[in-house]
Design an enzyme around this catalytic site. Structure first.
Site, mmCIF file in Angstrom:
data_model
loop_
_atom_site.group_PDB
_atom_site.id
_atom_site.type_symbol
_atom_site.label_atom_id
_atom_site.label_comp_id
_atom_site.label_asym_id
_atom_site.label_seq_id
_atom_site.Cartn_x
_atom_site.Cartn_y
_atom_site.Cartn_z
ATOM 1 N N LYS A 81 0.662 -1.155 -0.275
ATOM 2 C CA LYS A 81 0.060 -0.332 0.126
ATOM 3 C C LYS A 81 1.132 1.319 0.253
ATOM 4 O O LYS A 81 1.357 1.538 0.787
ATOM 5 C CB LYS A 81 -0.897 -0.020 1.019
ATOM 6 N N SER A 136 -9.081 3.616 2.226
ATOM 7 C CA SER A 136 -7.713 4.170 1.685
ATOM 8 C C SER A 136 -7.024 3.247 1.042
ATOM 9 O O SER A 136 -5.831 3.605 -0.129
ATOM 10 C CB SER A 136 -7.110 5.013 2.498
ATOM 11 N N SER A 160 -9.723 1.390 6.206
ATOM 12 C CA SER A 160 -9.374 1.311 5.241
ATOM 13 C C SER A 160 -9.325 0.319 4.880
ATOM 14 O O SER A 160 -8.341 0.580 3.554
ATOM 15 C CB SER A 160 -8.814 2.134 5.149
#
Length: 401
Positions: A81, A136, A160
């Site tokens: 990520k 996210s 997220s």
């Protein structure tokens, strides 16, 4: 993009084949890079692709295997990520994983709840390009759902990992938060001094989330957490679960709620869990929104936030003294369009457990009328990742393919 020739076998099978010499890490990583090259211009799941570094990493894994190292995740290609996520993936690399690129996260000026920004533009949902994958950890969820990599790391400060997992039809684990002591920062991996963020992973196969946890967890956390005291009915092999539609404050839409409730019912019918009647363990948490927002807003009244934390911690401790798992819909709403969610928080059912620190996982619950997935959210006691992962594996095993 989600099935057929792009489907990966479980990470453990990939690694076993590499260790046995039936596959090379170079070939496996080359396949991942080829998939990214074919698909990602339209999906936009990756912000950066590290082709040269990945091929060199794969050659190193093959050399380690040839030297006799028994790497549990030998040659498994992963996404990490964001551009700064590689350090947090260190234990995975030590176990034999090969990072192939940085997955998309929200770019400058984009709402964190909504989408990611990849190298080729806005990240789209693999099920419907006009829908967001959630955020996210948007790129990580989209990359796993589309079969570009079998595993991608995430981080979860309000949902997220779990929200994009639900909306992309994959599994997303948020681990137990390591709440900082007063005056101290959080663990370096979280980059979050509020203690709200925790690392996590997105996968297709529940066994891969388990493999992630085996590589990443502090050794003490691999000991199974004790369940509630024995009582009448099924033994400890069948966890006791409570289903809550709204945690006492949320307002879920009818369809995600119905799909999550049906998924919980299927788990009970398959013997994965024993559901308590709602009247046996009603749960009415305080709405975490004001506390969560206060912790993230400089100058806010943190005493009020801690009061909400205290109330909810007490209620959750009581619940987990009587049950192993808490089940909810993952989100109160289905995946929305790229214009954003408006004034609504898709985090309504997830961020309470960033505030409380409990581990949680989202597993697929079915498809809505729009053809997009929604999730079933499972929460366990602090340190209860083993219980969550066992339930997720049993749930996947009980689901027809």
């Amino acid at each position: 993009m989600r099935s057929g020739p792009l489907a990966w076998p479980p990470a453990g099978e990939i690694a076993a084949a590499v260790r046995a010499g039936r596959l090379s890490a170079v070939d496996v990583v080359g396949e991942a890079l080829a998939r990214i090259a074919r698909v990602d211009r339209s999906l936009c799941a990756f912000a950066e692709v590290w082709e040269e570094r990945a091929r060199a990493g794969a050659r190193e894994v093959d050399a380690r295997v040839a030297a006799g190292e028994q790497l549990p995740l030998a040659g498994v290609p992963i996404g990490v990520k964001g551009r700064h996520g590689l350090r947090a993936a260190g234990p995975l690399v030590a176990a034999g994983c090969v990072p192939v690129g940085a997955t998309a996260v929200p770019g400058p000026g984009t709402p964190w709840q909504t989408w990611g920004l990849g190298a080729h533009g806005r990240t789209v949902n693999p099920w419907r390009a006009d829908r967001t994958p959630g955020g996210s950890s948007a790129g990580s969820a989209a990359a796993v759902a589309a079969g570009l990599v079998p595993l991608a790391t995430g981080s979860d400060g309000a949902g997220s990992v779990r929200i994009p997992a639900a909306w992309c039809g994959v599994i997303g684990l948020k681990t137990t938060n390591r709440r900082p002591l007063p005056g101290q920062g959080a663990a370096p991996a979280s980059r979050d001094r509020t203690g709200l963020a925790a690392p996590g992973v997105l996968v297709h196969h529940a066994a891969d989330a388990d493999a992630y946890w085996q590589a990443m967890a502090p050794r003490a956390d691999l000991v199974p957490a004790p369940g509630p005291a024995p009582g009448p009915g099924p033994g400890p092999a069948q966890p006791v679960a409570v289903f809550s539609a709204d945690l006492g404050f949320a307002d879920p839409d009818p369809e995600p709620l119905a799909l999550a409730r049906a998924a919980a019912g299927r788990l009970a019918e398959a013997g994965v869990v024993r559901l308590l009647p709602p009247s046996d363990a009603p749960l009415r948490l305080a709405d975490p929104a004001p506390a969560w927002l206060a912790l993230r807003t400089p100058g806010s009244d943190l005493r009020a936030a801690e009061r909400v934390r205290h109330v909810n911690d007490r209620l959750l401790a009581d619940l987990f003294s009587r049950a192993d798992l808490l089940l909810t819909p993952t989100t109160p709403n289905a995946a929305h369009g790229h214009q954003g969610p408006g004034d609504r928080y898709s985090t309504a059912l997830t961020w309470a457990f960033n505030l409380s620190g409990h581990p949680a996982i989202s597993i697929p619950a079915g498809l809505g009328a729009d053809g997009c997935p929604v999730g079933l959210h499972m929460v366990a006691a602090h340190g209860g990742e083993t219980a969550l992962l066992a339930a997720a594996r049993a749930a996947q095993a009980s689901t027809p393919t």
